[in-house]
Scaffold this motif. Structure first.
Motif, PDB file in Angstrom:
ATOM      1  N   PHE A   1       0.838  -1.205   0.000  1.00  0.00           N
ATOM      2  CA  PHE A   1       0.000   0.000   0.000  1.00  0.00           C
ATOM      3  C   PHE A   1       0.869   1.250   0.000  1.00  0.00           C
ATOM      4  N   PHE A   2       1.895   1.249   0.858  1.00  0.00           N
ATOM      5  CA  PHE A   2       2.780   2.405   0.928  1.00  0.00           C
ATOM      6  C   PHE A   2       3.669   2.512  -0.302  1.00  0.00           C
ATOM      7  N   ALA A   3       4.122   1.383  -0.830  1.00  0.00           N
ATOM      8  CA  ALA A   3       4.965   1.399  -2.024  1.00  0.00           C
ATOM      9  C   ALA A   3       4.215   1.965  -3.220  1.00  0.00           C
TER      10      ALA A   3
ATOM     11  N   PHE B   1       2.643  -4.371  -6.767  1.00  0.00           N
ATOM     12  CA  PHE B   1       1.827  -5.358  -6.056  1.00  0.00           C
ATOM     13  C   PHE B   1       2.715  -6.167  -5.124  1.00  0.00           C
ATOM     14  N   GLY B   2       2.072  -6.944  -4.264  1.00  0.00           N
ATOM     15  CA  GLY B   2       2.814  -7.743  -3.303  1.00  0.00           C
ATOM     16  C   GLY B   2       2.583  -9.230  -3.503  1.00  0.00           C
TER      17      GLY B   2
ATOM     18  N   SER C   1      -1.319  -9.277  -3.294  1.00  0.00           N
ATOM     19  CA  SER C   1      -1.634  -8.020  -2.609  1.00  0.00           C
ATOM     20  C   SER C   1      -1.840  -6.941  -3.651  1.00  0.00           C
ATOM     21  N   VAL C   2      -3.082  -6.562  -3.838  1.00  0.00           N
ATOM     22  CA  VAL C   2      -3.447  -5.546  -4.821  1.00  0.00           C
ATOM     23  C   VAL C   2      -4.430  -4.579  -4.175  1.00  0.00           C
TER      24      VAL C   2
ATOM     25  N   VAL D   1      -8.488  -0.766   0.302  1.00  0.00           N
ATOM     26  CA  VAL D   1      -7.285  -1.261   0.977  1.00  0.00           C
ATOM     27  C   VAL D   1      -6.543  -2.215   0.056  1.00  0.00           C
ATOM     28  N   THR D   2      -5.272  -2.439   0.349  1.00  0.00           N
ATOM     29  CA  THR D   2      -4.470  -3.405  -0.394  1.00  0.00           C
ATOM     30  C   THR D   2      -4.450  -4.721   0.364  1.00  0.00           C
ATOM     31  N   MET D   3      -4.912  -5.773  -0.296  1.00  0.00           N
ATOM     32  CA  MET D   3      -4.967  -7.096   0.318  1.00  0.00           C
ATOM     33  C   MET D   3      -5.037  -8.134  -0.787  1.00  0.00           C
TER      34      MET D   3
END
Length: 306
Positions: A129-131, A143-144, A253-254, A261-263
């Protein structure tokens, strides 16, 4: 864009996870060049020397690089961060890892405009989210790794229970990569047959299985200090999806617009990063778990998003 356009991959952080990713990238031969970057240059140079001895198995060039060079790579993998301590939740890592992320991304600027950035450091949802904000790149390009590894662990567990190849099982862990993650049982299937209709799944303890999958990382940490092979394999699989434009669908994580939110949700991955995020059928209780997971992550992001 040519199919070989994404051919330079930067790995930032060359500890156990980063070096395992670099090694797996070499063995898979999916990138022309892998750049190794670390806050401790000697470590990255040492990894370069060690990995170069593996070139007997690969044509991929692996070399030490600066953080500025990493910013011009096609795929940027950020593994840099403090290790998770035994008994420490992923969200407790934020204070220790946010500063690292901010410094890494700041030092890379200007970042290549069409680069795809993959966050592997934990807590992956919050850091992704911060990136997305810190990098200045479009959200789809950042994305994560999310619950991809958790979902792989789930499928391996189910394959052993059902005695079928894990690739035939379609099941996913969604939500936070952490305490509030949940299994999407409602949509899980094997060859189109609902997973829960199999005799082997009768009277299962869903919560026990959820805890088993969520807790596997900590079990490994207790035994050997850290985890790296599984996440390295998943990360390289994601790189391959980008470089070869495979359009694989993985739980990643998108940013989920409706949840703010990113999840982790199922997402299609290609050259440009995240191409589509999919909704999946959820039971009423699973839907509640999704919203609860989103609420938990939003609370964390709001607390640290200053």
């Amino acid at each position: 864009m040519d199919i070989g356009a994404h051919s330079k991959v930067a790995v930032i952080g060359t500890g156990s996870v980063g070096s395992s990713i670099a090694y797996a990238l070499m063995l898979k031969n999916i990138a022309n060049e892998v750049l190794l970057v670390d806050a401790i240059p000697e470590r990255a140079r040492g990894q370069e020397m060690d990995l170069s001895d593996s070139n007997v198995l690969s044509s991929t060039r692996v070399r030490y690089a600066t953080i500025q060079e990493a910013g011009q790579a096609d795929v940027i993998i950020i593994t840099a961060g403090a290790k998770q301590r035994e008994g420490e939740s992923r969200t407790e890592l934020i204070d220790r890892n946010y500063d690292i992320l901010e410094n890494v991304i700041g030092a890379m600027r200007p970042i290549k405009r069409d680069a795809v950035m993959l966050i592997v450091a934990n807590p992956v949802d919050v850091l992704t989210f911060f990136a997305q904000k810190l990098s200045g790149l479009p959200r789809r390009q950042v994305f994560g790794s999310g619950t991809f590894l958790d979902s792989s662990r789930l499928k391996v567990y189910l394959s052993e229970r059902l005695k079928v190849n894990f690739k035939a099982i379609h099941a996913a862990v969604l939500g936070e990569h952490g305490d509030s993650q949940f299994i999407a049982w409602e949509s899980a299937n094997v060859a189109g047959k609902p997973l829960l209709s199999f005799p082997e799944m009768k009277d299962i303890d869903k919560e026990k299985i959820r805890r088993k999958i969520a807790g596997k990382a900590m079990d490994i940490i207790k035994l050997k200090g850290s985890t790296y092979y599984g996440i390295a394999a998943c990360t390289v699989s994601l790189c391959e999806s980008i470089i070869r434009n495979k359009h694989d669908v993985r739980p990643l994580s998108v940013y989920v617009e409706k949840l703010g939110v990113t999840m982790s949700m199922p997402a299609k991955l290609g050259w440009h990063g995240i191409e589509e995020v999919y909704d999946v059928p959820l039971s009423e209780s699973e839907q509640e778990q999704l919203w609860a997971s989103a609420k938990s992550l939003r609370t964390v992001c709001e607390k640290y998003n200053t």
